[in-house]
Design a protein around this motif. Structure first.
Motif, short mmCIF file in Angstrom:
data_model
loop_
_atom_site.label_atom_id
_atom_site.label_comp_id
_atom_site.label_asym_id
_atom_site.label_seq_id
_atom_site.Cartn_x
_atom_site.Cartn_y
_atom_site.Cartn_z
N GLY A 13 48.30 19.47 25.28
CA GLY A 13 49.33 18.75 26.01
C GLY A 13 48.76 18.11 27.26
N ASP A 14 49.62 17.78 28.18
CA ASP A 14 49.25 17.09 29.41
C ASP A 14 48.55 18.05 30.37
N ILE A 15 47.31 17.77 30.73
CA ILE A 15 46.55 18.65 31.62
C ILE A 15 47.22 18.75 32.99
N GLY A 16 47.90 17.68 33.41
CA GLY A 16 48.62 17.72 34.68
C GLY A 16 49.72 18.76 34.69
N SER A 17 50.38 18.94 33.56
CA SER A 17 51.42 19.98 33.46
C SER A 17 50.82 21.37 33.61
N TRP A 18 49.65 21.58 33.01
CA TRP A 18 48.97 22.87 33.16
C TRP A 18 48.58 23.10 34.61
N GLN A 19 48.08 22.04 35.26
CA GLN A 19 47.68 22.19 36.66
C GLN A 19 48.88 22.53 37.54
N ARG A 20 50.00 21.87 37.32
CA ARG A 20 51.20 22.17 38.09
C ARG A 20 51.65 23.61 37.86
N THR A 21 51.53 24.09 36.63
CA THR A 21 51.89 25.49 36.34
C THR A 21 50.96 26.46 37.06
N LEU A 22 49.65 26.18 37.03
CA LEU A 22 48.71 27.03 37.77
C LEU A 22 49.01 27.01 39.27
N ASP A 23 49.34 25.85 39.80
CA ASP A 23 49.68 25.75 41.22
C ASP A 23 50.94 26.56 41.54
N ARG A 24 51.93 26.47 40.66
CA ARG A 24 53.20 27.17 40.89
C ARG A 24 53.03 28.69 40.83
N TYR A 25 52.20 29.16 39.90
CA TYR A 25 52.04 30.60 39.70
C TYR A 25 50.67 31.10 40.19
N GLY A 26 50.13 30.43 41.17
CA GLY A 26 48.82 30.77 41.71
C GLY A 26 48.70 32.20 42.19
N VAL A 68 39.99 25.23 30.23
CA VAL A 68 39.39 26.18 31.15
C VAL A 68 40.25 26.26 32.40
N TRP A 69 40.58 27.48 32.79
CA TRP A 69 41.20 27.72 34.09
C TRP A 69 40.13 28.34 34.95
N GLN A 70 39.82 27.71 36.08
CA GLN A 70 38.75 28.21 36.94
C GLN A 70 39.28 28.50 38.33
N ALA A 71 38.90 29.69 38.84
CA ALA A 71 39.26 30.05 40.21
C ALA A 71 38.34 29.31 41.16
N GLU A 72 38.94 28.65 42.14
CA GLU A 72 38.19 27.93 43.16
C GLU A 72 38.76 28.32 44.52
N GLN A 73 38.06 27.96 45.57
CA GLN A 73 38.62 28.18 46.91
C GLN A 73 39.95 27.44 46.97
N GLY A 74 41.01 28.14 47.27
CA GLY A 74 42.31 27.49 47.39
C GLY A 74 43.15 27.45 46.14
N GLY A 75 42.71 28.03 45.04
CA GLY A 75 43.55 28.07 43.85
C GLY A 75 42.79 27.90 42.55
N MET A 76 43.58 27.74 41.50
CA MET A 76 43.04 27.59 40.16
C MET A 76 43.02 26.11 39.78
N SER A 77 42.04 25.73 38.96
CA SER A 77 42.01 24.36 38.44
C SER A 77 42.03 24.42 36.92
N ALA A 78 42.71 23.45 36.33
CA ALA A 78 42.77 23.31 34.87
C ALA A 78 41.88 22.14 34.49
N ARG A 79 41.09 22.33 33.45
CA ARG A 79 40.21 21.26 32.97
C ARG A 79 39.94 21.46 31.50
N ILE A 80 39.41 20.44 30.87
CA ILE A 80 38.99 20.53 29.48
C ILE A 80 37.47 20.42 29.46
N GLU A 81 36.83 21.32 28.76
CA GLU A 81 35.38 21.33 28.62
C GLU A 81 35.04 21.56 27.15
N ARG A 82 33.79 21.43 26.83
CA ARG A 82 33.33 21.73 25.47
C ARG A 82 32.92 23.19 25.38
#
Length: 86
Positions: A13-26, A68-82
């Motif tokens: 689905g939309d990676i932006g939606s995943w990022q918003r979910t990670l931000d909301r439930y950080g 991939v959900w990755q922990a970074e300084q300031g929160g989680m990031s959502a990305r697609i990798e191989r």
């Protein structure tokens, strides 16, 4: 948060939606150390049988897109990798 521009099927689905979910439930991820990662492969590409079992000798092919959900300084990031293997 950074977004990976890797071309990928719309399986996740939309990676932006995943990022918003990670931000909301950080707060669910605050115990993760920066650099910690969670990789998610779609079941249909993982060659798994129901229940997570894989027939003997079968492996998940490398190069498949995975979320991939990755922990970074300031929160989680959502990305697609191989997927590079286990």
């Amino acid at each position: 948060m950074k977004r990976n521009e890797l071309s990928w099927p719309r399986t996740f689905g939309d990676i932006g939606s995943w990022q918003r979910t990670l931000d909301r439930y950080g707060d669910l991820f605050v115990a993760m150390q920066p650099g910690s990662r969670i990789g998610i492969l779609p079941r249909e590409t993982s060659d798994s049988l129901p229940g997570g079992e894989r027939p003997e000798g079968r492996r998940i092919p490398v190069g498949l897109p995975m979320m991939v959900w990755q922990a970074e300084q300031g929160g989680m990031s959502a990305r697609i990798e191989r997927f590079a293997g286990m």
